[in-house]
Write an enzyme that holds these catalytic residues in place. Structure first.
Site, PDB file in Angstrom:
ATOM      1  N   ARG A 192       3.123  30.188 -10.104  1.00 47.62           N
ATOM      2  CA  ARG A 192       2.108  29.962 -10.065  1.00 47.62           C
ATOM      3  C   ARG A 192       1.971  32.074  -8.838  1.00 47.62           C
ATOM      4  NH1 ARG A 192       0.698  30.254  -3.508  1.00 47.62           N
ATOM      5  NH2 ARG A 192      -1.033  30.472  -3.190  1.00 47.62           N
ATOM      6  N   ASN A 237      -2.020  35.276  -1.156  1.00 49.75           N
ATOM      7  CA  ASN A 237       0.022  35.504  -1.471  1.00 49.75           C
ATOM      8  C   ASN A 237       0.729  34.970  -0.228  1.00 49.75           C
ATOM      9  OD1 ASN A 237      -0.899  35.678  -3.885  1.00 49.75           O
ATOM     10  ND2 ASN A 237      -0.754  38.487  -4.038  1.00 49.75           N
ATOM     11  N   HIS A 276      -1.121  22.665 -12.114  1.00 54.17           N
ATOM     12  CA  HIS A 276      -1.539  22.174 -10.781  1.00 54.17           C
ATOM     13  C   HIS A 276      -0.283  20.514 -10.756  1.00 54.17           C
ATOM     14  CE1 HIS A 276      -5.423  23.906  -9.412  1.00 54.17           C
ATOM     15  NE2 HIS A 276      -3.994  25.182  -9.583  1.00 54.17           N
ATOM     16  N   HIS A 289      -0.905  35.097 -10.140  1.00 51.69           N
ATOM     17  CA  HIS A 289      -1.419  35.544  -9.216  1.00 51.69           C
ATOM     18  C   HIS A 289      -1.144  36.600  -9.296  1.00 51.69           C
ATOM     19  CE1 HIS A 289      -2.355  32.695  -5.928  1.00 51.69           C
ATOM     20  NE2 HIS A 289      -2.389  32.160  -7.086  1.00 51.69           N
TER      21      HIS A 289
END
Length: 317
Positions: free
Chosen positions: A59, A91, A188, A63
């Site tokens: 992740r 975040n 995911h 990001h």
């Protein structure tokens, strides 16, 4: 005439590659040949100590690339009144930065000032997928670290409440296709989500329905039990799929059963193209792995504005 035209095309294409600092899987072959095994060792140790590390680093890389390109701006610490990306609203739940810091320290011992934090993060993201049972791939390297990190820019990230048109716009702005969207959403398969990210689907969904009617009723019941309407437990939430520490295609199988967590997951079933891909990946883990690798290489190659090799990943030189 044709030969002159082809020659010009070759010159132009070569200059584009040169100016964009094209990445290379062999970038450190001469300058730091042990970089990949060194990072993998640190990542493996981090995973043994904390089972949430794989989802966290995957992740984190996503990001990072979606804001200023893959330039490790997500790793920079806030300085003074100017909040850095890691302190932006989407975040604040990012963690496991220490794994990247530890990897950087080990790499610096081997090859001082050679390997960027952005490359370390890209390699670590590959490693957590492979070490969790997923595919592996050759990571193109040669990224430079950026010097700008702005918390406000994190609002550009795709939100878990996005519909398909919002997702398409977000991905296309980064040069990513709808196929990439479906493949990368498979990430995911790892991790956990806090209630706040899917509360919109299980309480007060709209004026007609209290819950999202596309969801499996029994799944909704389990989520509502973990995340009641006036939930006060900040750590409460749910796993993203039935095997949250294993990189597999369970995410797509659950999606087709109405057991997906986010609105952005469910959105994949709202167009014929994205639904067909979800069905294909649910039926074949091999097909999913192949597509995921292709899209990860594409995403992790989004050019950033980096200009340096940070000596400390949290601070500019």
């Amino acid at each position: 005439m044709a030969a002159i035209f082809l020659s010009l095309v070759t010159i132009i294409f070569s200059s584009i590659l040169h100016s964009s600092n094209a990445l290379d899987v062999n970038y450190y072959r001469q300058t730091c040949p042990m970089v990949e095994s060194t990072i993998a060792k640190v990542v493996r140790k981090g995973m043994i100590n904390d089972k949430t590390v794989p989802a966290a680093l995957l992740r984190m890389h996503f990001h990072d690339c979606f804001i200023r390109g893959c330039d490790a701006s997500v790793l920079l610490n806030t300085k003074g009144n100017k909040q850095a990306e890691k302190d932006g609203p989407p975040n604040v739940s990012l963690h496991a930065f220490y794994v990247i810091e530890n990897a950087k320290k080990e790499v610096e011992k081997l090859c001082p000032g050679i390997v960027s934090c952005a490359d370390i993060l890209a390699l670590a993201a590959r490693d957590v997928v492979a070490l969790s049972g997923g595919p592996t791939w050759n990571v193109p390297k040669g990224r430079k670290d950026g010097r700008i990190s702005n918390a406000k820019e994190t609002l550009q990230l795709p939100f878990p409440t996005f519909n398909i048109s919002q997702l398409q716009q977000s991905f296309s702005q980064r040069g990513l296709s709808m196929d990439d969207l479906v493949a990368l959403s498979g990430g995911h398969t790892l991790g956990f989500s806090h209630c706040s990210s899917f509360q919109n689907r299980i309480h007060n969904f709209n004026t007609k329905n209290d819950v999202d009617p596309s969801m499996n009723p029994s799944f909704v019941a389990s989520l509502r039990q973990m995340c009641p309407k006036h939930n006060k437990v900040k750590s409460a939430g749910a796993n993203l799929d039935s095997t949250p520490t294993v990189f597999d295609n369970a995410y797509y199988k659950l999606l087709l059963q109405g057991n997906s967590i986010f609105s952005s997951d469910q959105a994949l079933l709202t167009t014929s193209r994205t639904k067909a891909l979800a069905i294909k990946f649910a039926a074949s883990q091999e097909e999913f792995f192949e597509a995921f690798v292709k899209s990860m290489i594409k995403m992790s190659s989004i050019s950033g504005g980096g200009t340096e090799i940070r000596l400390n990943c949290g601070v500019v030189n």
